[in-house]
Design an enzyme around this catalytic site. Structure first.
Site, PDB file in Angstrom:
ATOM      1  N   GLN A 194       0.800  -1.220   0.000  1.00 49.87           N
ATOM      2  CA  GLN A 194       0.000   0.000   0.000  1.00 49.87           C
ATOM      3  C   GLN A 194       0.838   1.279   0.000  1.00 49.87           C
ATOM      4  O   GLN A 194       0.292   2.356  -0.225  1.00 49.87           O
ATOM      5  CB  GLN A 194      -0.932   0.001   1.225  1.00 49.87           C
ATOM      6  CG  GLN A 194      -1.961   1.093   1.198  1.00 49.87           C
ATOM      7  CD  GLN A 194      -2.907   1.094   2.385  1.00 49.87           C
ATOM      8  OE1 GLN A 194      -3.793   1.935   2.474  1.00 49.87           O
ATOM      9  NE2 GLN A 194      -2.749   0.167   3.297  1.00 49.87           N
ATOM     10  N   ASP A 195       2.144   1.159   0.207  1.00 55.86           N
ATOM     11  CA  ASP A 195       2.956   2.364   0.381  1.00 55.86           C
ATOM     12  C   ASP A 195       4.315   2.213  -0.304  1.00 55.86           C
ATOM     13  O   ASP A 195       5.350   2.535   0.271  1.00 55.86           O
ATOM     14  CB  ASP A 195       3.127   2.632   1.876  1.00 55.86           C
ATOM     15  CG  ASP A 195       3.490   4.076   2.182  1.00 55.86           C
ATOM     16  OD1 ASP A 195       3.229   4.945   1.336  1.00 55.86           O
ATOM     17  OD2 ASP A 195       4.043   4.335   3.268  1.00 55.86           O
TER      18      ASP A 195
END
Length: 290
Positions: A194-195
Site C-alpha cells: 500500500q505504500d
C-alpha cells in the site's frame, strides 16, 4: 550479549496522542531488551530514522546482520509479517522471525540500503515495475481487502468535507465519485504494497532492490501503482507525474484510468493526515485536470 540503543523520541513522540501510544512508548525500552535477549541479538548501530510507528534498529544475530522492528500496534501493520512470509524474499526483505504477541519482527538487512529515490537511474520506474510484478501474488486471507480499506477512506473523506475549503470540497467529491465507480467493478485479489514509494525501496546485494514496510492489502493491481504515481521524490512537476502514470501503466499493462482513479481516491483520503497534504492535493488536482 545485548546492548541498549536510545529510543528516538523525536520520531515517535506523536504516538503519545494515540490511544495506547503513551503506554507503548513507556514499555518500549523494556520490550527492546526482551527481544534482544529472546533472539540473541546485539545492537549494531543507531536506530534508523524516518519511521513514524515503529522503532527499528540494526542488529546482529550470531554475527549476521539483521534488523529488529518493534511496531506500535495499529491496523496498517497488522499483517506485515504475513505479507513478508508470502513474498518469502521475492522482491521484498526476508522475514527471519516474528513475535506476533509483541509485534516484533526480525528482518533481513538491506545492504548497501540506498533508497531508490536517491539512486541516479535513468528510469527508476523500471525497477518499481519489476518489484510490483514480483509482489503481486494471489492473496485473500488474512489480508484486509482493498474494498474494506477504501470504505475507511470514504469515511475519512466525508469527515474532512465538513470543514474543508471550497477547493478541497471539490476534490473530495471527485475522489468519492472515483471510489463509487472503482468499488463496483473491482474483483481482482493480489497482495498489494500500500505504500511502495521511493523511500520504501532499498538497494540490496541479494537482489538489486527490495521493498520494505508493506502495509499490505488484497485487491486489484491497478491500485498498486498509486503510491508510485504520487511519489514526488521522482519529480514534482505535472510532466513528471503523468510521465510516471504512462510509464508504469505501459510496463505493467495496467489501465491508466483505473490507476489514476485509485491514486486520486487514496491520495486525497491520506492528504488530511499527512505533512505532505498540500502536495497530495496538488497531485489530485492535476490528475483530475488530466
Amino acid at each position: 550479549m545485548t546492548s541498549t540503543a536510545p529510543i528516538p523520541a523525536a520520531d515517535l513522540s506523536h504516538l503519545k496522542h494515540q490511544p495506547g501510544g503513551a503506554e507503548w512508548l513507556g514499555h518500549l525500552p523494556g520490550l527492546l531488551q526482551v527481544m534482544l535477549a529472546r533472539w540473541s541479538l546485539e545492537i549494531d548501530g543507531a536506530a534508523f530514522g524516518g519511521g513514524s510507528v515503529s522503532h527499528v534498529v540494526p542488529v546482529r544475530q550470531h554475527g549476521q546482520p539483521a534488523v529488529l522492528k518493534l511496531q506500535f500496534p495499529h491496523p496498517e501493520c497488522r499483517h506485515e509479517a504475513d505479507a513478508l512470509a508470502l513474498w518469502n524474499g521475492d522482491g521484498a526483505i526476508q522475514l527471519l522471525d516474528h513475535d506476533a504477541e509483541r509485534h516484533a519482527l526480525l528482518l533481513e538487512r538491506c545492504e548497501p540500503g540506498k533508497f531508490l529515490a536517491d539512486a541516479e537511474l535513468a528510469d527508476p520506474m523500471v525497477v518499481a515495475a519489476e518489484l510490483l510484478n514480483s509482489l503481486w501474488k494471489p492473496a485473500i486471507a488474512p489480508f484486509t481487502s482493498l474494498q474494506n480499506e477504501a470504505q475507511g477512506w470514504r469515511t475519512a473523506l466525508k469527515v474532512a468535507e465538513a470543514t474543508a475549503t471550497e477547493d478541497e470540497a471539490l476534490l473530495i467529491r471527485a475522489a468519492l465519485q472515483k471510489l463509487d465507480s472503482l468499488l463496483i467493478s473491482s474483483e481482482e485479489s493480489v497482495l498489494l504494497h500500500q505504500d511502495l514509494h521511493g523511500h520504501n525501496i532499498l538497494s540490496s546485494i541479494r537482489q538489486p532492490w527490495l521493498a520494505i514496510d508493506p502495509k499490505p492489502l488484497a485487491g486489484e493491481r491497478a491500485f498498486g501503482l498509486a503510491p508510485l504515481i504520487r511519489s514526488f521524490e521522482f519529480g514534482e512537476t505535472r510532466q513528471d507525474l503523468f510521465g510516471r502514470v504512462r510509464r508504469l501503466c505501459q510496463l505493467l499493462n495496467v489501465s491508466e484510468e483505473r490507476a489514476v482513479s485509485w491514486t486520486i481516491a487514496q491520495t486525497m483520503a491520506w492528504s488530511f493526515d499527512s505533512s505532505y497534504g498540500a502536495r497530495h492535493r496538488r497531485t489530485v488536482r492535476w490528475l483530475l485536470e488530466g
